[in-house]
Write an enzyme that holds these catalytic residues in place. Sequence first.
Site, PDB file in Angstrom:
ATOM      1  N   ASN A   9      26.812  33.255   9.790  1.00 32.50           N
ATOM      2  CA  ASN A   9      25.456  33.800   9.817  1.00 32.50           C
ATOM      3  C   ASN A   9      24.668  33.084  10.908  1.00 32.50           C
ATOM      4  OD1 ASN A   9      22.925  34.823   9.311  1.00 32.50           O
ATOM      5  ND2 ASN A   9      22.617  33.705   7.391  1.00 32.50           N
ATOM      6  N   LYS A  11      21.760  33.638  11.908  1.00 37.14           N
ATOM      7  CA  LYS A  11      20.306  33.603  11.689  1.00 37.14           C
ATOM      8  C   LYS A  11      19.609  34.044  12.994  1.00 37.14           C
ATOM      9  CE  LYS A  11      21.159  30.318   8.075  1.00 37.14           C
ATOM     10  NZ  LYS A  11      20.765  29.170   7.282  1.00 37.14           N
ATOM     11  N   HIS A  95      19.242  36.578   1.275  1.00 39.79           N
ATOM     12  CA  HIS A  95      19.409  35.190   1.735  1.00 39.79           C
ATOM     13  C   HIS A  95      18.176  34.387   1.294  1.00 39.79           C
ATOM     14  CE1 HIS A  95      19.767  31.685   4.292  1.00 39.79           C
ATOM     15  NE2 HIS A  95      21.034  31.997   4.428  1.00 39.79           N
ATOM     16  N   GLU A  97      16.417  32.330   2.764  1.00 43.60           N
ATOM     17  CA  GLU A  97      15.332  32.314   3.754  1.00 43.60           C
ATOM     18  C   GLU A  97      14.507  33.595   3.652  1.00 43.60           C
ATOM     19  OE1 GLU A  97      17.885  31.436   7.071  1.00 43.60           O
ATOM     20  OE2 GLU A  97      18.241  29.458   6.193  1.00 43.60           O
ATOM     21  N   GLU A 167      24.680  29.879  -2.489  1.00 43.05           N
ATOM     22  CA  GLU A 167      24.131  28.935  -1.510  1.00 43.05           C
ATOM     23  C   GLU A 167      23.035  28.096  -2.160  1.00 43.05           C
ATOM     24  OE1 GLU A 167      24.911  30.622   2.722  1.00 43.05           O
ATOM     25  OE2 GLU A 167      22.890  31.136   2.084  1.00 43.05           O
ATOM     26  N   GLY A 173      21.495  23.902   5.799  1.00 45.41           N
ATOM     27  CA  GLY A 173      20.981  23.307   7.038  1.00 45.41           C
ATOM     28  C   GLY A 173      20.576  21.858   6.890  1.00 45.41           C
ATOM     29  N   SER A 213      25.865  23.958   4.574  1.00 43.37           N
ATOM     30  CA  SER A 213      26.469  22.876   5.367  1.00 43.37           C
ATOM     31  C   SER A 213      27.998  22.899   5.357  1.00 43.37           C
ATOM     32  CB  SER A 213      25.930  21.513   4.921  1.00 43.37           C
ATOM     33  OG  SER A 213      24.522  21.472   5.108  1.00 43.37           O
TER      34      SER A 213
END
Length: 251
Positions: A9, A11, A95, A97, A167, A173, A213
């Site tokens: 991904n 992003k 997701h 985010e 996730e 991240g 990660s």
Amino acid sequence: MRKNVIAGNWKMNKVLSEATEFVGEVVNKAPESDQTEAIVCAPFPFLASLVEQTKNSPVKIAAQNMHYEESGAFTGEVSPGMLKDLGVTHVVLGHSERRELFAETDESVNKKTQAAFKHGLTPIVCVGETLDQREANETMNHVGNQVKAALEGLSEEQVASTIIAYEPIWAIGTGKTATSEQANEVCTHIRNVVKDVTSEETAEKVVLQYGGSVKPANIKELLAQSDIDGALVGGASLEADSFLQLVEAGK
Ligand SMILES: O=C[C@H](O)COP(=O)(O)O
């Protein structure tokens, strides 16, 4: 036997020349294998070019989001039919985010999941808890509720072909990976939730990815877990070499 599905991904990263250079390299070097599938989740402006570039290869191209409506006055949005028409095969939905920064809800994720199937796209549905939720022992309940909400109204066949990405938000991240045991514990719970809402046979078919990660150094241990069938990878999917190592580990 479930496949390992490795999805990179990107992003909101790269420009078109970088995207095509990356995909060119991956198309040339990705292993041909029945055991692993490589997916690149790219920003909307690159999708048409990347689909064209991967036409004769096993590498698949995914979008990172879409609207659930077919068309209409939704300025700035992209519909499922537009993605399908381009040759996109998968779409990342919900997701963290998007849930955190763009007001995505369980309800909209469910509408998008249904819309994806209506248009022949495979959804990669993301679920996961915050650090506060983990520390308050709410992980299983929260993730279970997200899974149930996302799958509501789907047929067993559709559930069986849904990819669910677990996730934990605290691991995205941050360089802080969940241990493979922690990741597997939640993935096993997700499979049990799927079994509760469908059947054992269906639950056994669902591909469950871990994300947070993931890198070449930890992927093998994650994939060795009983209920982890792949990874949704951010940072470590931005370089072709690193992405190829992840795909290779899925063989
Ligand atoms: O979609 C990918 C995840 O958000 C994981 O990102 P990360 O590998 O950079 O932690």
